[in-house]
Design a protein around this motif. Structure first.
Motif, PDB file in Angstrom:
ATOM      1  N   ILE A 158       0.838  -1.200   0.000  1.00 27.61           N
ATOM      2  CA  ILE A 158       0.000   0.000   0.000  1.00 27.61           C
ATOM      3  C   ILE A 158       0.874   1.253   0.000  1.00 27.61           C
ATOM      4  O   ILE A 158       0.652   2.200  -0.749  1.00 27.61           O
ATOM      5  CB  ILE A 158      -0.936   0.012   1.229  1.00 27.61           C
ATOM      6  CG1 ILE A 158      -1.941  -1.144   1.139  1.00 27.61           C
ATOM      7  CG2 ILE A 158      -1.674   1.346   1.344  1.00 27.61           C
ATOM      8  CD1 ILE A 158      -2.736  -1.383   2.409  1.00 27.61           C
ATOM      9  N   LEU A 159       1.926   1.235   0.854  1.00 26.84           N
ATOM     10  CA  LEU A 159       2.706   2.454   1.076  1.00 26.84           C
ATOM     11  C   LEU A 159       3.900   2.608   0.129  1.00 26.84           C
ATOM     12  O   LEU A 159       4.491   3.686   0.065  1.00 26.84           O
ATOM     13  CB  LEU A 159       3.218   2.467   2.532  1.00 26.84           C
ATOM     14  CG  LEU A 159       2.152   2.465   3.627  1.00 26.84           C
ATOM     15  CD1 LEU A 159       2.799   2.277   4.989  1.00 26.84           C
ATOM     16  CD2 LEU A 159       1.343   3.753   3.605  1.00 26.84           C
ATOM     17  N   GLY A 160       4.240   1.546  -0.585  1.00 26.32           N
ATOM     18  CA  GLY A 160       5.458   1.542  -1.398  1.00 26.32           C
ATOM     19  C   GLY A 160       5.520   2.666  -2.433  1.00 26.32           C
ATOM     20  O   GLY A 160       4.522   3.333  -2.714  1.00 26.32           O
ATOM     21  N   LYS A 161       6.717   2.826  -2.992  1.00 26.60           N
ATOM     22  CA  LYS A 161       6.939   3.906  -3.956  1.00 26.60           C
ATOM     23  C   LYS A 161       6.002   3.752  -5.159  1.00 26.60           C
ATOM     24  O   LYS A 161       5.464   4.728  -5.669  1.00 26.60           O
ATOM     25  CB  LYS A 161       8.406   3.876  -4.418  1.00 26.60           C
ATOM     26  CG  LYS A 161       8.877   5.201  -4.954  1.00 26.60           C
ATOM     27  CD  LYS A 161      10.389   5.225  -5.062  1.00 26.60           C
ATOM     28  CE  LYS A 161      10.822   6.498  -5.772  1.00 26.60           C
ATOM     29  NZ  LYS A 161      12.260   6.491  -6.043  1.00 26.60           N
ATOM     30  N   GLN A 162       5.837   2.508  -5.595  1.00 27.70           N
ATOM     31  CA  GLN A 162       4.889   2.241  -6.675  1.00 27.70           C
ATOM     32  C   GLN A 162       3.616   1.623  -6.093  1.00 27.70           C
ATOM     33  O   GLN A 162       2.881   0.929  -6.777  1.00 27.70           O
ATOM     34  CB  GLN A 162       5.493   1.260  -7.702  1.00 27.70           C
ATOM     35  CG  GLN A 162       6.847   1.642  -8.245  1.00 27.70           C
ATOM     36  CD  GLN A 162       6.828   2.982  -8.945  1.00 27.70           C
ATOM     37  OE1 GLN A 162       5.831   3.345  -9.577  1.00 27.70           O
ATOM     38  NE2 GLN A 162       7.917   3.736  -8.839  1.00 27.70           N
ATOM     39  N   GLY A 163       3.375   1.867  -4.817  1.00 26.26           N
ATOM     40  CA  GLY A 163       2.280   1.194  -4.112  1.00 26.26           C
ATOM     41  C   GLY A 163       0.919   1.770  -4.432  1.00 26.26           C
ATOM     42  O   GLY A 163       0.770   2.717  -5.215  1.00 26.26           O
ATOM     43  N   LEU A 164      -0.057   1.182  -3.797  1.00 26.29           N
ATOM     44  CA  LEU A 164      -1.454   1.520  -4.046  1.00 26.29           C
ATOM     45  C   LEU A 164      -1.725   2.998  -3.816  1.00 26.29           C
ATOM     46  O   LEU A 164      -2.351   3.676  -4.637  1.00 26.29           O
ATOM     47  CB  LEU A 164      -2.310   0.678  -3.091  1.00 26.29           C
ATOM     48  CG  LEU A 164      -3.777   0.514  -3.444  1.00 26.29           C
ATOM     49  CD1 LEU A 164      -3.906  -0.198  -4.776  1.00 26.29           C
ATOM     50  CD2 LEU A 164      -4.471  -0.289  -2.341  1.00 26.29           C
ATOM     51  N   LEU A 165      -1.215   3.530  -2.707  1.00 18.59           N
ATOM     52  CA  LEU A 165      -1.510   4.907  -2.331  1.00 18.59           C
ATOM     53  C   LEU A 165      -0.880   5.891  -3.317  1.00 18.59           C
ATOM     54  O   LEU A 165      -1.551   6.772  -3.855  1.00 18.59           O
ATOM     55  CB  LEU A 165      -0.979   5.147  -0.911  1.00 18.59           C
ATOM     56  CG  LEU A 165      -1.651   6.263  -0.135  1.00 18.59           C
ATOM     57  CD1 LEU A 165      -3.148   6.031  -0.045  1.00 18.59           C
ATOM     58  CD2 LEU A 165      -1.059   6.320   1.269  1.00 18.59           C
ATOM     59  N   ASN A 166       0.414   5.678  -3.582  1.00 15.74           N
ATOM     60  CA  ASN A 166       1.106   6.588  -4.490  1.00 15.74           C
ATOM     61  C   ASN A 166       0.513   6.540  -5.891  1.00 15.74           C
ATOM     62  O   ASN A 166       0.280   7.581  -6.506  1.00 15.74           O
ATOM     63  CB  ASN A 166       2.600   6.247  -4.548  1.00 15.74           C
ATOM     64  CG  ASN A 166       3.382   7.071  -3.543  1.00 15.74           C
ATOM     65  OD1 ASN A 166       3.036   8.230  -3.282  1.00 15.74           O
ATOM     66  ND2 ASN A 166       4.414   6.480  -2.965  1.00 15.74           N
TER      67      ASN A 166
ATOM     68  N   PHE B 274       8.104   9.769   1.618  1.00 19.48           N
ATOM     69  CA  PHE B 274       8.043   9.490   3.058  1.00 19.48           C
ATOM     70  C   PHE B 274       7.072   8.362   3.406  1.00 19.48           C
ATOM     71  O   PHE B 274       7.042   7.881   4.532  1.00 19.48           O
ATOM     72  CB  PHE B 274       7.658  10.762   3.833  1.00 19.48           C
ATOM     73  CG  PHE B 274       6.227  11.179   3.666  1.00 19.48           C
ATOM     74  CD1 PHE B 274       5.852  12.059   2.662  1.00 19.48           C
ATOM     75  CD2 PHE B 274       5.240  10.697   4.519  1.00 19.48           C
ATOM     76  CE1 PHE B 274       4.528  12.442   2.512  1.00 19.48           C
ATOM     77  CE2 PHE B 274       3.916  11.067   4.375  1.00 19.48           C
ATOM     78  CZ  PHE B 274       3.561  11.943   3.358  1.00 19.48           C
ATOM     79  N   LEU B 275       6.269   7.924   2.432  1.00 22.46           N
ATOM     80  CA  LEU B 275       5.269   6.904   2.735  1.00 22.46           C
ATOM     81  C   LEU B 275       5.902   5.577   3.141  1.00 22.46           C
ATOM     82  O   LEU B 275       5.337   4.809   3.896  1.00 22.46           O
ATOM     83  CB  LEU B 275       4.349   6.680   1.529  1.00 22.46           C
ATOM     84  CG  LEU B 275       3.309   7.759   1.264  1.00 22.46           C
ATOM     85  CD1 LEU B 275       2.419   7.353   0.106  1.00 22.46           C
ATOM     86  CD2 LEU B 275       2.464   8.025   2.500  1.00 22.46           C
ATOM     87  N   ILE B 276       7.082   5.272   2.602  1.00 24.98           N
ATOM     88  CA  ILE B 276       7.701   3.994   2.921  1.00 24.98           C
ATOM     89  C   ILE B 276       9.128   4.245   3.398  1.00 24.98           C
ATOM     90  O   ILE B 276       9.721   5.277   3.057  1.00 24.98           O
ATOM     91  CB  ILE B 276       7.661   3.038   1.699  1.00 24.98           C
ATOM     92  CG1 ILE B 276       8.087   1.615   2.068  1.00 24.98           C
ATOM     93  CG2 ILE B 276       8.497   3.586   0.539  1.00 24.98           C
ATOM     94  CD1 ILE B 276       6.991   0.800   2.669  1.00 24.98           C
ATOM     95  N   TYR B 277       9.683   3.313   4.141  1.00 28.89           N
ATOM     96  CA  TYR B 277      11.031   3.415   4.704  1.00 28.89           C
ATOM     97  C   TYR B 277      11.208   4.689   5.522  1.00 28.89           C
ATOM     98  O   TYR B 277      12.075   5.514   5.254  1.00 28.89           O
ATOM     99  CB  TYR B 277      12.090   3.310   3.587  1.00 28.89           C
ATOM    100  CG  TYR B 277      11.906   2.065   2.761  1.00 28.89           C
ATOM    101  CD1 TYR B 277      11.774   0.833   3.400  1.00 28.89           C
ATOM    102  CD2 TYR B 277      11.825   2.115   1.379  1.00 28.89           C
ATOM    103  CE1 TYR B 277      11.559  -0.313   2.673  1.00 28.89           C
ATOM    104  CE2 TYR B 277      11.609   0.961   0.639  1.00 28.89           C
ATOM    105  CZ  TYR B 277      11.477  -0.249   1.293  1.00 28.89           C
ATOM    106  OH  TYR B 277      11.249  -1.391   0.572  1.00 28.89           O
ATOM    107  N   SER B 278      10.321   4.869   6.473  1.00 33.92           N
ATOM    108  CA  SER B 278      10.379   6.060   7.331  1.00 33.92           C
ATOM    109  C   SER B 278       9.677   5.740   8.651  1.00 33.92           C
ATOM    110  O   SER B 278       8.985   4.724   8.766  1.00 33.92           O
ATOM    111  CB  SER B 278       9.657   7.229   6.655  1.00 33.92           C
ATOM    112  OG  SER B 278       8.300   6.890   6.474  1.00 33.92           O
TER     113      SER B 278
END
Lengths: 295, 360
Positions: free
Chosen positions: A135-143, A158-162
């Motif tokens: 969901i949060l990944g760089k190419q994830g659902l949210l982005n 900032f969505l992932i690895y933070s």
């Protein structure tokens, strides 16, 4: 707060067990074998020293000194406690609101929602963390959704690895666990209680502070314990979604018990320092909730 | 307008398709003890909840002490309520339960303590201030709930079956005590109950409700002696309902043929025509039993039941059309009666009320 007593007392030279405490024996034995003994041995170990690959029995404070003087450990402890607190302060109010809605607004759906919460607990912990990664990944659902909607033109980094990702993921993992105790303690609150309080002059906002929270306090306390202790103690979530800067004290403790550069005595000392800190904060927060709700 | 009056004007309440209250008009004077009496589902609790503000009427107005409070939320209304289960706050002790409304008003500590003390004395629970709700008996819980509601100094106290969860003996004690408290305070009490004895014992006036309507309002005596409808007569106390046909009408005095066309006299509740279907109501304690060859008048009947009730004997007798009629006799009056005896049932004409139509 009362501590459950096993009723063990020294009577002359013989250790006697009060009759009332006998039913507690199996649980007591379980705790002795699986909790007290391992904890005690780890505690003893934390005063030993590591020399190369050997453990040297000792009564030394060297590990504790290392922790007390190292800014790195301080920063880690602060971040760990902060992430635990922020997570639980998000989780508990959400779980409280959900429980309220299940108890008093969508009563007919309450059982279904509870079943869903349980099912989500059955689906493994790692699976759920990976789900949050997608969901949060760089190419994830949210982005990709936000990009598709034209709200952003670069993926939000900032969505992932933070720390943000760690907190969101832990929140998602812990909400079902927090709903169960709060909802069950709300079963004692009847509509009559709420109506009487309003009838006696309480506005809706007052009702939360003077009736709902104090009456659900046992559940809130358990939910806070679950979410704070599990969030602060977690090391899988930060290592999967927290990024290189996101490690928590749990990661460092785990590293002391495996692989090259492991140091069991230091790991033990770190575990006890963390535990003490987390318990102090836990009791402080519980006191604060009590203080706010007594008037 | 004096403090403590209640006026309910044209109140209707619908829940979806079902009508809970169908056009209710009703007033309570200041300092009056009024009971809303009816079977479950008659709308009495709904009416009370509308006065308390937990439900809003679909149409109509509610006035308290002359002020229209229809749109006021419960916490602003000069009413307080006592529920059937007491609903004490379990996390607060007796003192803090009673002080709940006072703390919300930011009263000083000493003033709160004095008021709580006064309330505890009123409900005879002096010394219970530090007890927890789980350390109280059912009757004590209801006393604390009453004290908590009265501490808020309501213009009108609303009671929703507050004694129904208690056992018979305690209930009777509490009825008199509650009544005493109301008289001492001179407060307005609106009391909901399904128990007709309770309503008779406690009330200045009773409003009988049936299927969303108030069917009769009156003092306990008026309602018992002159029920306004067949329903009211059967709901308050016990009564015999005898179907028949009017054969003579002279003002309110009517003659009705009941049983096997046996003429008896009664008082018409409303003007009646000759030859109309009618129902005659007579209370068991008004029915006398005449035996022997010499007996004349009344309704011939055959004794079918003899039930010993301790302070009286209840006799069941079947009249000509098969209707079973009950008579309550004193022990000595019933001496010598046996099942199967041919008797005559009599009563004073003014002890019987006659309505047009049949019992529904």
């Amino acid at each position: 707060m009362t501590t459950p007593s096993l009723g063990v007392r020294l009577d002359g030279r013989r250790l006697r067990l009060g009759a009332a405490a006998r039913p507690l024996l199996p649980a007591g034995a379980y705790y002795a074998v699986f909790f007290a003994i391992p904890m005690a041995s780890l505690f003893v170990l934390s005063f030993w020293r590591a020399k190369g690959f050997d453990l040297v029995p000792d009564v030394s404070l060297v590990n504790y000194e290392k922790i007390a003087t190292s800014p790195l450990y301080h920063a880690l402890l602060v971040r760990t406690v902060a992430i635990g607190l922020i997570t639980s302060l998000i989780v508990v109010p959400i779980a409280f609101t959900l429980s309220y809605l299940m108890r008093f607004v969508f009563e007919r759906w309450a059982q279904l929602i509870l079943q869903l919460a349980l099912i989500s607990l059955f689906s493994g912990y790692l699976v759920r963390i990976y789900a949050w990664r997608t969901i949060l990944g760089k190419q994830g659902l949210l982005n990709s959704t936000l990009e598709w909607l034209g709200i952003i033109d670069q993926p939000l980094e900032f969505l992932i690895y933070s720390n943000f990702a760690t907190i969101i993921t832990l929140t998602g993992l812990l909400i079902p666990l927090a709903v169960l105790p709060i909802y069950s303690s709300m079963a004692n609150i009847s509509r009559d209680h709420l109506e009487v309080a309003r009838d006696l002059g309480s506005k809706r906002t007052h009702l939360v502070r003077t009736i709902l929270v104090p009456m659900a306090l046992p559940g809130i306390r358990t939910a806070f314990a679950f979410s704070f202790l599990l969030a602060a103690g977690d090391f899988v979530t930060p290592s999967l979604v927290g990024g290189t800067q996101g490690i928590m004290i749990g990661n460092v403790i785990a590293d002391q018990f495996r692989g090259i550069g492991s140091n069991w005595p230091l790991g033990g000392a770190l575990a006890f320092v963390t535990m003490a800190l987390v318990l102090v904060i836990y009791f402080a927060v519980i006191r604060a909730i009590r203080w706010v709700t007594t008037w | 307008m004096t403090t403590g009056t209640v006026e309910v004007v044209g109140v209707q309440k619908r829940f979806g398709d079902t009508v809970a209250l169908e056009q209710v008009d009703f007033t309570v004077a200041a300092g009056e003890f009024v009971s809303l009496l009816g079977a479950s589902g008659c709308g009495k609790s709904t009416l009370l909840r509308i006065v308390a503000g937990f439900e809003s009427p679909s149409s109509g107005r509610v006035m308290i002490s002359g002020r229209d409070i229809t749109d006021w939320p419960p916490h602003r209304r000069p009413t307080n309520i006592v529920f059937q289960q007491g609903a004490l706050f379990p996390h607060l002790n007796v003192f803090d339960n009673i002080a709940y409304s006072l703390k919300l008003r930011n009263w000083s500590r000493t003033r709160i303590a004095a008021k709580v003390e006064e309330m505890l004395a009123l409900v005879r629970l002096d010394g219970f201030a530090t007890r927890g709700p789980t350390e109280l008996s059912g009757g004590q819980v209801q006393r604390v709930a009453l004290a908590r509601a009265l501490a808020a100094e309501p213009s009108v106290l609303l009671l929703d079956e507050p004694l129904s969860a208690l056992d018979q003996k305690l209930r009777q004690e509490m009825q008199l005590e509650l009544r005493g408290i109301q008289k001492r305070l001179g407060a307005t009490f609106v009391f909901v109950t399904h128990d007709q004895t309770e309503a008779l014992v406690m009330s200045d006036r009773i409003a009988i409700m049936d299927r969303g309507k108030i069917v009769q309002v009156g003092t306990p005596r008026e309602i018992y002696k002159r029920p306004a409808s067949i329903f009211a007569s059967s709901f308050i106390g016990q009564t015999n309902l005898l179907p028949g046909k009017t054969t003579a009408v002279a003002g309110t005095a009517v003659t009705v043929a009941v049983g096997a066309d046996d003429p008896v006299e009664g008082l018409a509740a409303a003007p009646l025509a000759i030859g109309a279907a009618a129902t005659l109501s007579v209370r068991p304690e008004a029915v006398r039993i005449a035996t022997g060859e010499a007996a004349v008048g009344g309704v011939p009947a055959t004794l079918s039941e003899i039930v010993y009730l301790g302070n009286s004997i209840r006799i069941g007798a079947v009249i000509g059309d098969g209707t079973l009629v009950w008579a309550d006799l004193r022990d000595e009056e019933a001496a010598g009666l046996e099942i199967g005896d041919k008797v005559r049932l009599t009563w004073a004409p003014d002890a019987a009320t006659v309505w047009e139509g049949a019992e529904r």
